[in-house]
Design an enzyme around this catalytic site. Structure first.
Site, PDB file in Angstrom:
ATOM      1  CE  LYS A  22      -1.509   1.705   3.937  1.00  0.00           C
ATOM      2  NZ  LYS A  22      -1.421   3.064   4.441  1.00  0.00           N
ATOM      3  CG  ASN A  23       2.507   2.722   3.511  1.00  0.00           C
ATOM      4  OD1 ASN A  23       1.332   3.078   3.364  1.00  0.00           O
ATOM      5  ND2 ASN A  23       3.025   2.445   4.702  1.00  0.00           N
ATOM      6  CB  CYS A 117      -3.534   6.054  11.381  1.00  0.00           C
ATOM      7  SG  CYS A 117      -4.462   4.794  10.493  1.00  0.00           S
ATOM      8  NE  ARG A 122       1.519   9.734  10.674  1.00  0.00           N
ATOM      9  CZ  ARG A 122       1.017   8.694  10.011  1.00  0.00           C
ATOM     10  NH1 ARG A 122      -0.219   8.302  10.229  1.00  0.00           N
ATOM     11  NH2 ARG A 122       1.757   8.053   9.136  1.00  0.00           N
ATOM     12  CG  ASP A 305       3.203   0.891   9.545  1.00  0.00           C
ATOM     13  OD1 ASP A 305       3.053   1.758  10.420  1.00  0.00           O
ATOM     14  OD2 ASP A 305       3.155   1.141   8.323  1.00  0.00           O
ATOM     15  NE  ARG A 397      -6.759   5.111   6.263  1.00  0.00           N
ATOM     16  CZ  ARG A 397      -6.211   6.208   6.716  1.00  0.00           C
ATOM     17  NH1 ARG A 397      -6.574   6.698   7.878  1.00  0.00           N
ATOM     18  NH2 ARG A 397      -5.296   6.830   6.030  1.00  0.00           N
TER      19      ARG A 397
HETATM   20  C1  UD1 Z   1       5.045   6.271   6.551  1.00  0.00           C
HETATM   21  C2  UD1 Z   1       3.949   5.240   6.397  1.00  0.00           C
HETATM   22  C3  UD1 Z   1       3.509   4.718   7.759  1.00  0.00           C
HETATM   23  C4  UD1 Z   1       4.705   4.232   8.556  1.00  0.00           C
HETATM   24  C5  UD1 Z   1       5.813   5.270   8.582  1.00  0.00           C
HETATM   25  C6  UD1 Z   1       7.093   4.765   9.247  1.00  0.00           C
HETATM   26  C7  UD1 Z   1       2.758   5.989   4.408  1.00  0.00           C
HETATM   27  C8  UD1 Z   1       1.527   6.578   3.840  1.00  0.00           C
HETATM   28  N1  UD1 Z   1       2.809   5.864   5.739  1.00  0.00           N
HETATM   29  O1  UD1 Z   1       4.481   7.360   7.266  1.00  0.00           O
HETATM   30  O2  UD1 Z   1       2.592   3.672   7.561  1.00  0.00           O
HETATM   31  O3  UD1 Z   1       4.299   3.973   9.885  1.00  0.00           O
HETATM   32  O4  UD1 Z   1       6.137   5.686   7.246  1.00  0.00           O
HETATM   33  O5  UD1 Z   1       7.556   3.643   8.591  1.00  0.00           O
HETATM   34  O6  UD1 Z   1       3.665   5.578   3.693  1.00  0.00           O
HETATM   35  N2  UD1 Z   1       8.645  13.346  10.792  1.00  0.00           N
HETATM   36  C9  UD1 Z   1       8.931  14.666  11.071  1.00  0.00           C
HETATM   37  N3  UD1 Z   1       8.799  15.590  10.064  1.00  0.00           N
HETATM   38  C10 UD1 Z   1       8.415  15.236   8.803  1.00  0.00           C
HETATM   39  C11 UD1 Z   1       8.124  13.892   8.526  1.00  0.00           C
HETATM   40  C12 UD1 Z   1       8.254  12.960   9.541  1.00  0.00           C
HETATM   41  O7  UD1 Z   1       9.284  15.010  12.190  1.00  0.00           O
HETATM   42  O8  UD1 Z   1       8.325  16.113   7.940  1.00  0.00           O
HETATM   43  C13 UD1 Z   1       8.772  12.338  11.854  1.00  0.00           C
HETATM   44  C14 UD1 Z   1       7.454  11.666  12.195  1.00  0.00           C
HETATM   45  O9  UD1 Z   1       6.719  12.405  13.146  1.00  0.00           O
HETATM   46  C15 UD1 Z   1       7.912  10.321  12.723  1.00  0.00           C
HETATM   47  C16 UD1 Z   1       9.170  10.031  11.895  1.00  0.00           C
HETATM   48  O10 UD1 Z   1       9.592  11.282  11.372  1.00  0.00           O
HETATM   49  O11 UD1 Z   1       8.290  10.431  14.069  1.00  0.00           O
HETATM   50  C17 UD1 Z   1       8.963   9.057  10.764  1.00  0.00           C
HETATM   51  O12 UD1 Z   1       7.878   9.472   9.962  1.00  0.00           O
HETATM   52  P1  UD1 Z   1       7.770   9.101   8.415  1.00  0.00           P
HETATM   53  O13 UD1 Z   1       8.765   8.032   8.088  1.00  0.00           O
HETATM   54  O14 UD1 Z   1       7.798  10.352   7.631  1.00  0.00           O
HETATM   55  O15 UD1 Z   1       6.333   8.473   8.343  1.00  0.00           O
HETATM   56  P2  UD1 Z   1       5.205   8.753   7.310  1.00  0.00           P
HETATM   57  O16 UD1 Z   1       5.805   9.014   5.954  1.00  0.00           O
HETATM   58  O17 UD1 Z   1       4.240   9.711   7.885  1.00  0.00           O
END
Ligand code: UD1
Length: 430
Positions: A22-23, A117, A122, A305, A397
């Site tokens: 999915k991701n 979620c 985030r 996850d 989802r």
């Molecule tokens: C993606 C996945 C999610 C998974 C996560 C970690 C999708 C749609 N979702 O989420 O299922 O749990 O990767 O493997 O692909 N962060 C910041 N600033 C940013 C971006 C992230 O501080 O601009 C922090 C987040 O709060 C978190 C960490 O970085 O603590 C990792 O987040 P990230 O890898 O970006 O997760 P997502 O892309 O939101």
């Protein structure tokens, strides 16, 4: 409102086929609009988040031809609008990929801020940092992100935190920027590599995906491609843990075992047998599980996850285990629900201390988010009596026909939408 109703106690046996990731798919669909030629994508998971994103790109003018449930053709030459504010898009996290895709191609994007979620705050500051470093002006107003650039210029970007979303998003925009972009401290997740492979198959020039330094040389144009998405490591892991928890024997097919190493390692630690094949893994469990420690980390660490599913497993293991969540701060919301099923879990800051109990007991529980919802289903499969999981909207989802796939492995589970149907199920299984 639909629910899963489950009668626990059946070990899972047989074979299950895993769908596309999915991701990876969410990012690939967004990236597909970056060319004016037709892109064909296969092994697409038929889950709600994917359908929402497809609808959103269709609404801005892209041609979306759903050849079948798992194959789509997309043509981005008809896009007439770079403003995405579909009613549902705010609900999905991956809407942010449309910023990178549209900004890269049209140098302008207006996208509703992502939801997803509720597993903690985030932020998307790192995505924005990357776009700004390439020369974009970013404004956030009225719940929308407006990104605009006269031209995007390749640059050096250091990500302060390893972020899957930021790495992919910057990679997309940089694919059509002028010159070379270097992303340092990049995420190494399999889907980062998959998106890079996809973009490269469209003519992008991305090197180093899967390591912590990704180098992108921008190109003027991207072209058509046919691409098949990698298997979903989290769906695979969820079935592996379900087999382990129920004391079953399941062959999980269409996977890349290398992507499952952290998940497999934990299953071995708790006493299961795992056999690896070229594109399948078999999990054999006698239901007796040992305690262990786990900490979620960016890939190749243990995936956040899979954290709730792990906690459910450890909840019936011998002795005391700990689960440390180091990625998202609010990912223990399922603990109260699991406690209602008899689990003994204490959460202190970002650590869950789990004292194994002999069994769970069926209860009516709420799926608080996607992966926690799947974890509660696993708890239901081993719980004594009937478990009803409400709010399966979240589960759908990201899981395609979870109840049918589990049912084919011998689980007693049905999707229902009324109390009458629940009663009918209970009568049938008792
Ligand atoms: C993606 C996945 C999610 C998974 C996560 C970690 C999708 C749609 N979702 O989420 O299922 O749990 O990767 O493997 O692909 N962060 C910041 N600033 C940013 C971006 C992230 O501080 O601009 C922090 C987040 O709060 C978190 C960490 O970085 O603590 C990792 O987040 P990230 O890898 O970006 O997760 P997502 O892309 O939101």
């Amino acid at each position: 409102m639909e629910q899963y109703v489950i009668k626990g106690g059946n070990p899972l046996y047989g074979e299950v086929e895993i769908g596309g990731a999915k991701n990876a798919a969410l990012a690939i669909l967004a990236a597909a609009i970056m060319t004016d030629e037709t892109v064909t994508i296969e092994n697409l998971p038929n889950v709600r988040d994917i359908n929402v994103l497809l609808q959103a790109i269709e609404e801005i003018g892209a041609q979306v031809d759903r050849v079948n449930l798992h194959k789509v053709k997309i043509n981005g030459s008809f896009i007439r609008d770079v403003s995405v504010d579909n009613t549902f898009i705010r609900k999905i996290r991956a809407s942010y990929y449309l910023i990178g895709a549209l900004l890269g191609k049209y140098k302008r994007a207006e996208v509703a801020l992502p939801g997803g979620c509720d597993i903690g705050s985030r932020p998307i500051d790192l995505h924005m940092k990357g776009f700004r470093a390439m020369g974009a002006k970013i404004d956030i107003a009225h719940g929308m992100v407006l990104a605009e650039a006269e031209k995007l210029t390749g640059t050096h970007i250091y990500l302060d935190k390893v972020s899957v979303g930021a790495t992919i998003n910057i990679m997309m925009a940089a694919s059509m920027a002028n010159g070379k972009t270097v992303i340092e401290n990049a995420a190494k997740e399999p889907h980062v590599v998959d998106v890079a492979n996809f973009l490269n198959s469209m003519g992008a020039n991305i090197r180093g995906a899967g390591t912590d330094v990704v180098r992108i040389v921008g190109v003027e144009k991207l072209h058509k491609t046919e691409y098949s998405i990698i298997p979903d490591q989290i769906e695979a892991g969820t079935f592996m843990f379900a087999a382990a928890a129920t004391g079953g024997d399941v062959l999980v097919k269409n996977v890349i075992p290398k992507h499952l190493e952290a998940t497999t390692a934990k299953l071995l630690e708790v006493g299961c047998r795992v056999e690896e094949f070229d594109d399948a893994v078999r999990v054999i469990s006698n239901g007796k599980l040992a305690h262990t420690q786990v900490t979620t980390l960016p890939y190749p660490g243990f995936p956040t996850d899979m954290q709730p599913q792990m906690a459910v497993l450890l909840g019936i293991a011998d002795g005391t285990s700990t689960v440390t969540e180091s990625i998202f701060e609010n990912r223990f919301k399922y603990v109260d629900e699991l406690t209602r099923m008899g689990a003994n879990i204490k959460v202190e800051s970002n650590i869950a201390i789990i004292t194994g109990v002999k069994r769970y007991t069926g209860a009516r529980v709420n799926a608080p988010d996607l992966r926690a919802g799947a974890a509660l289903v696993i708890a239901g499969l081993i719980g004594e009596g009937i478990t009803i999981v409400d709010d399966i909207y979240y589960i759908e989802r990201g899981y395609e026909e979870l109840h049918k796939k589990l049912g084919a492995l011998g689980a007693r589970i049905e999707k229902v939408s009324s109390d009458k149907e629940i009663q009918k199920f209970i009568l049938k299984v008792s």
